[in-house]
Scaffold this motif. Sequence first.
Motif, PDB file in Angstrom:
ATOM      1  N   VAL A  88       0.854  -1.377   0.046  1.00 38.97           N
ATOM      2  CA  VAL A  88       0.100   0.028   0.086  1.00 38.97           C
ATOM      3  C   VAL A  88       0.913   1.140   0.082  1.00 38.97           C
ATOM      4  O   VAL A  88       0.568   2.248  -0.711  1.00 38.97           O
ATOM      5  N   ALA A  89       1.911   1.210   0.673  1.00 41.71           N
ATOM      6  CA  ALA A  89       2.819   2.489   0.923  1.00 41.71           C
ATOM      7  C   ALA A  89       3.449   2.832  -0.541  1.00 41.71           C
ATOM      8  O   ALA A  89       3.776   2.046  -1.222  1.00 41.71           O
ATOM      9  N   VAL A  90       3.527   4.111  -1.019  1.00 48.43           N
ATOM     10  CA  VAL A  90       3.990   4.322  -1.803  1.00 48.43           C
ATOM     11  C   VAL A  90       5.467   4.156  -2.125  1.00 48.43           C
ATOM     12  O   VAL A  90       5.776   3.430  -3.341  1.00 48.43           O
ATOM     13  N   ALA A  91       6.237   4.025  -1.163  1.00 43.31           N
ATOM     14  CA  ALA A  91       7.664   3.724  -1.324  1.00 43.31           C
ATOM     15  C   ALA A  91       7.608   1.891  -1.166  1.00 43.31           C
ATOM     16  O   ALA A  91       7.158   1.582  -0.171  1.00 43.31           O
ATOM     17  N   SER A  92       8.312   1.812  -2.210  1.00 39.44           N
ATOM     18  CA  SER A  92       8.178  -0.071  -2.159  1.00 39.44           C
ATOM     19  C   SER A  92       9.353  -0.582  -1.489  1.00 39.44           C
ATOM     20  O   SER A  92      10.438  -0.108  -1.307  1.00 39.44           O
ATOM     21  N   THR A  93       9.027  -1.437  -0.596  1.00 39.64           N
ATOM     22  CA  THR A  93       9.756  -2.171   0.451  1.00 39.64           C
ATOM     23  C   THR A  93      10.022  -3.545   0.151  1.00 39.64           C
ATOM     24  O   THR A  93      10.594  -4.355  -0.322  1.00 39.64           O
ATOM     25  N   LYS A  94       8.833  -4.105   0.654  1.00 42.21           N
ATOM     26  CA  LYS A  94       8.556  -5.765   0.360  1.00 42.21           C
ATOM     27  C   LYS A  94       8.612  -6.228  -0.901  1.00 42.21           C
ATOM     28  O   LYS A  94       9.080  -7.488  -1.291  1.00 42.21           O
ATOM     29  N   ALA A  95       7.874  -5.491  -1.668  1.00 49.58           N
ATOM     30  CA  ALA A  95       7.887  -5.797  -3.041  1.00 49.58           C
ATOM     31  C   ALA A  95       9.184  -5.959  -3.747  1.00 49.58           C
ATOM     32  O   ALA A  95       9.853  -7.077  -4.566  1.00 49.58           O
ATOM     33  N   PHE A  96      10.121  -4.975  -3.356  1.00 48.71           N
ATOM     34  CA  PHE A  96      11.516  -4.978  -3.805  1.00 48.71           C
ATOM     35  C   PHE A  96      12.087  -6.291  -3.188  1.00 48.71           C
ATOM     36  O   PHE A  96      12.829  -7.079  -4.143  1.00 48.71           O
ATOM     37  N   LEU A  97      12.197  -6.940  -1.891  1.00 51.57           N
ATOM     38  CA  LEU A  97      12.781  -8.061  -1.474  1.00 51.57           C
ATOM     39  C   LEU A  97      12.205  -9.221  -2.700  1.00 51.57           C
ATOM     40  O   LEU A  97      13.099 -10.053  -2.776  1.00 51.57           O
ATOM     41  N   THR A  98      11.290  -8.814  -2.647  1.00 53.35           N
ATOM     42  CA  THR A  98      10.501 -10.283  -3.514  1.00 53.35           C
ATOM     43  C   THR A  98      10.839 -10.388  -4.907  1.00 53.35           C
ATOM     44  O   THR A  98      11.062 -11.422  -5.498  1.00 53.35           O
ATOM     45  N   GLN A  99      11.044  -9.061  -5.309  1.00 55.23           N
ATOM     46  CA  GLN A  99      11.581  -8.984  -6.791  1.00 55.23           C
ATOM     47  C   GLN A  99      12.975  -9.672  -6.786  1.00 55.23           C
ATOM     48  O   GLN A  99      13.142 -10.369  -7.843  1.00 55.23           O
ATOM     49  N   LEU A 100      13.777  -9.217  -5.866  1.00 59.96           N
ATOM     50  CA  LEU A 100      15.034  -9.966  -5.817  1.00 59.96           C
ATOM     51  C   LEU A 100      14.882 -11.600  -5.886  1.00 59.96           C
ATOM     52  O   LEU A 100      15.706 -11.924  -6.466  1.00 59.96           O
TER      53      LEU A 100
END
Length: 369
Positions: free
Chosen positions: A153-165
């Motif tokens: 939900v937050a505009v700044a990506s966090t957990k999506a980044f780790l899972t993209q990695l």
Amino acid sequence: EKGGYDYFMLKEIAEQPKAVADTLLGRIDVSGSLRLDELRMTAAELREVDKVVIVACGTAFHAGMIAKYAIEHWTRIPCEVELASEFRYRDPILDPRTLVIAISQSGETMDTLMALRHAREQGSKVLAICNTNGSTIPRESDAVLYTHAGPEVAVASTKAFLTQLVACYLVALYLGQVRGTKWGDEIHVVIRDLSQISREVERVLETMEPVRELARSLAHKNTVLFLGRHVGYPVALEGALKLKELAYMHAEGFAAGELKHGPIALIEEDLPVVVVVPSPRGRSVLHDKIVSNIQEIRARGARTIVIAEEGDEAVVPYADHLIRIPATPTLLQPLVATVPLQVFACELATARGNEVDQPRNLAKSVTVE
Ligand code: M6R
């Protein structure tokens, strides 16, 4: 909805160990090999691939930069990574043997969508790495590997980044597995390390209080610089992007080797510089080089904030602030090294009174070019 947290971003940072574990779930079999039928390409087709091109924007682009190191090292297939917004305008060389990977949390980013459409028109296969079921990018791709971060939900990506990695590592390792590269043994070791990494992310989260304290003490600063080498370089870029988005501060990431080619002129008394230090084990030459970079900037007055592996004693004399992360294989380090940078940016933004989940001028998904 925020599960007891003040902001969605804090909740999403905390959810990272689970997001990482969920993205691995069902993709590693009991023998420790990867099962990625989702790629919808036969082993024969995957062996035909002679180039990988990654397109993405923002944080997803940083995941793509890290993927390049992994893909080239484990598979020896040349890999390019490009900002989706630049891609089609330079008439890139694409053909049916090029595998294009489009990375997008939302699956709706217009720049990335236009890049993948262009690639398919040239006859390339497109694999989407996406977090949103049924969104446009996976619908228009030949195959999709979903990240299982859950809604971000937050505009700044966090957990999506780790899972993209994680998804990128899986693709790289799978290409290596199917093609039987000379890194065969290493691949099995990495798959094992990857399957245990969510615990390490959790350990990092348990030690973040000093990072928050440090962030609060820097709330009055105008500029923060970030340095890294190898996969630490995209991590530095990601740390700087988080700080721009959330704290509205001037933040820049550099490849540490570029310092002497210009950016070192920016160093002045008490300027905070965050340095991501590679593991002293393995490719130790990288480590030694960055230790001398830290010395150089400190000699010029920088306030050094050093992110280094547990047990790395060489950095201690030059670190004004030391943030410890667990030892991981070099290529997997971004999964643990990024977390303190997310916490740092979030806390700094809060200290400056900014709206953490909805920074000014930004939208969660950018559906215009
Ligand atoms: O949904 P996408 O992953 O395609 O979004 C790409 C970028 O817009 C996104 O990562 C953006 O940079 C984030 N706000 C970064 O925190």
